[in-house]
Write an enzyme that holds these catalytic residues in place. Structure first.
Site, PDB file in Angstrom:
ATOM      1  N   HIS A  49      -2.868   1.043   6.711  1.00 50.81           N
ATOM      2  CA  HIS A  49      -2.765   1.192   5.357  1.00 50.81           C
ATOM      3  C   HIS A  49      -3.013   2.903   4.949  1.00 50.81           C
ATOM      4  O   HIS A  49      -3.467   3.098   6.201  1.00 50.81           O
ATOM      5  CB  HIS A  49      -4.050   0.431   5.382  1.00 50.81           C
ATOM      6  N   CYS A  55       0.495  -1.168   0.398  1.00 50.63           N
ATOM      7  CA  CYS A  55       0.297  -0.066  -0.064  1.00 50.63           C
ATOM      8  C   CYS A  55       0.736   0.943  -0.426  1.00 50.63           C
ATOM      9  O   CYS A  55       0.708   2.322  -0.601  1.00 50.63           O
ATOM     10  CB  CYS A  55      -0.691  -0.325   1.309  1.00 50.63           C
ATOM     11  N   HIS A  89      -5.788   1.644  -4.684  1.00 52.94           N
ATOM     12  CA  HIS A  89      -4.562   1.871  -3.618  1.00 52.94           C
ATOM     13  C   HIS A  89      -4.281   0.132  -3.864  1.00 52.94           C
ATOM     14  O   HIS A  89      -5.276  -1.047  -4.401  1.00 52.94           O
ATOM     15  CB  HIS A  89      -5.664   1.396  -1.516  1.00 52.94           C
TER      16      HIS A  89
END
Length: 367
Positions: A329, A281, A341
């Site tokens: 994240h 990510c 993402h």
């Protein structure tokens, strides 16, 4: 994540029982082989069914939550791995710089020693009689006085030379001390990297094992549950009216970051990866902004700590949305309530609702 532990525990126990059923082989029973004459048409003993009992909705929901937990823990460990790697790279570079300074300092010290030796030899050759005696014996007193002045200048120069040698030696000692300290930090970060790597592999292996025990239709139902959970969260986020307040246009660098990130769609998630074939990510977001001409921290946690925070209502395309309380994240906002993402292992870079995960906050790389 982390709520409803009691109900999750009960569901997990039910899941464990279901998994035993999934894994249990059918038991074989032999048909009677004797007394064939007295029993012309023996009725075979029925074999128990080997068809696994499908997981109920509650059990499958427990699987979904368990997978979320496992992949979340893997994401946290991935951030730790990336941070340790970044620090190790920096410390390695600093050690190289210090080594180069030590080499240059040693060469400088050697030259200073040569000059000091030459000065000492010159003073020795000009020594012997005291100055008063040399003055009386000199045929040309003025020449002697001129020479005495040069001697004094030489003595001052020698003192300066010795002082410079001392400072150079002190610098060398400090360089060596700094290099030793950096080496210890490097070793500590290498260990942290190795520990994080083990944890990542352990969490991902556990998640993959859990998923592998599901039947095809159960995997399809699980994917549907995941989509429904994301949609529910996104709908709740949009229902707050937040999207109506977001009307900020992207900066030129933000547009470039968005283009780079969306161009990576379909590429697989891989922990620790920064492209060009795969990403995690924060690998995706950091590379997107690097492509836009603006370097940012490597990990989602450092992006949250170091970059400028902005209100959700003020965010614009190119900003980073940080998720979960531990900043484990990150996604890149592309506008219209969506982010691009790299989700988790087994998934690819994709677009999803910006509110489909718990938002910690928003940061702006080019504030």
């Amino acid at each position: 994540m982390g709520s409803g532990k009691q109900s999750l525990t009960m569901a997990a126990m039910a899941l464990a029982c279901a998994c035993v059923v999934l894994a249990a082989p059918g038991t074989a029973y032999a048909s009677p082989a004797s007394h064939a004459a007295r029993t012309p048409n023996p009725t075979p003993t029925p074999t128990p069914s080997t068809t696994p009992t499908p997981l109920g909705s509650k059990d499958l929901e427990a699987v979904r939550k368990k997978l979320d937990d496992l992949y979340h823990d893997a994401a946290v460990a991935t951030d730790a791995y990336n941070a340790a790697e970044e620090k190790a790279d920096k410390q390695s570079a600093e050690i190289v710089d210090l080594a180069q300074e030590i080499v240059k300092g040693q060469a400088k010290l050697d030259k200073l020693k040569d000059r000091a030796g030459a000065a000492a030899r010159a003073q020795y050759r000009g020594g012997g009689l005291p100055p008063e005696a040399r003055l009386w014996l000199s045929d040309d007193p003025q020449q002697f006085l001129d020479g005495a002045g040069r001697v004094r200048q030489g003595e001052h120069a020698t003192k300066g030379l010795l002082g410079e040698m001392t400072r150079t030696q002190q610098d060398l000692k400090q360089y060596a001390k700094d290099a030793s300290a950096q080496w210890k930090k490097l070793e500590a970060n290498r260990k942290a990297k190795a520990d994080a790597k083990k944890k990542i592999k352990k969490q991902i292996a556990a998640a993959e094992k859990l998923e592998s025990q599901l039947e095809k239709d159960e995997k399809e139902r699980l994917a549907k549950l995941e989509a429904e959970a994301a949609l529910k969260a996104q709908t709740a986020w949009l229902s707050s009216g937040v999207l109506a307040e977001i009307n900020t246009k992207a900066s030129e660098q933000g547009k470039k970051a968005v283009k780079f990130a969306t161009d990576q769609m379909g590429k697989p998630y891989e922990w620790g990866a920064e492209g060009p074939k795969s990403y995690d990510c924060s690998g995706l977001t950091s590379q997107a902004w690097l492509a836009a001409g603006h370097g940012i921290p490597r990990t989602s946690q450092e992006q949250w700590k170091q970059l400028t925070h902005v209100d959700v209502k003020d965010m614009r395309p190119g900003d980073l949305i940080i998720y979960f309380d531990d900043a484990s994240h990150v996604g890149l906002y592309i506008g219209d309530g969506a982010v691009v993402h790299a989700p988790r292992p087994g998934r690819t870079v994709t677009i999803t609702g910006a509110g489909s995960m718990p938002i910690l906050g928003v940061v702006r790389p080019d504030a």
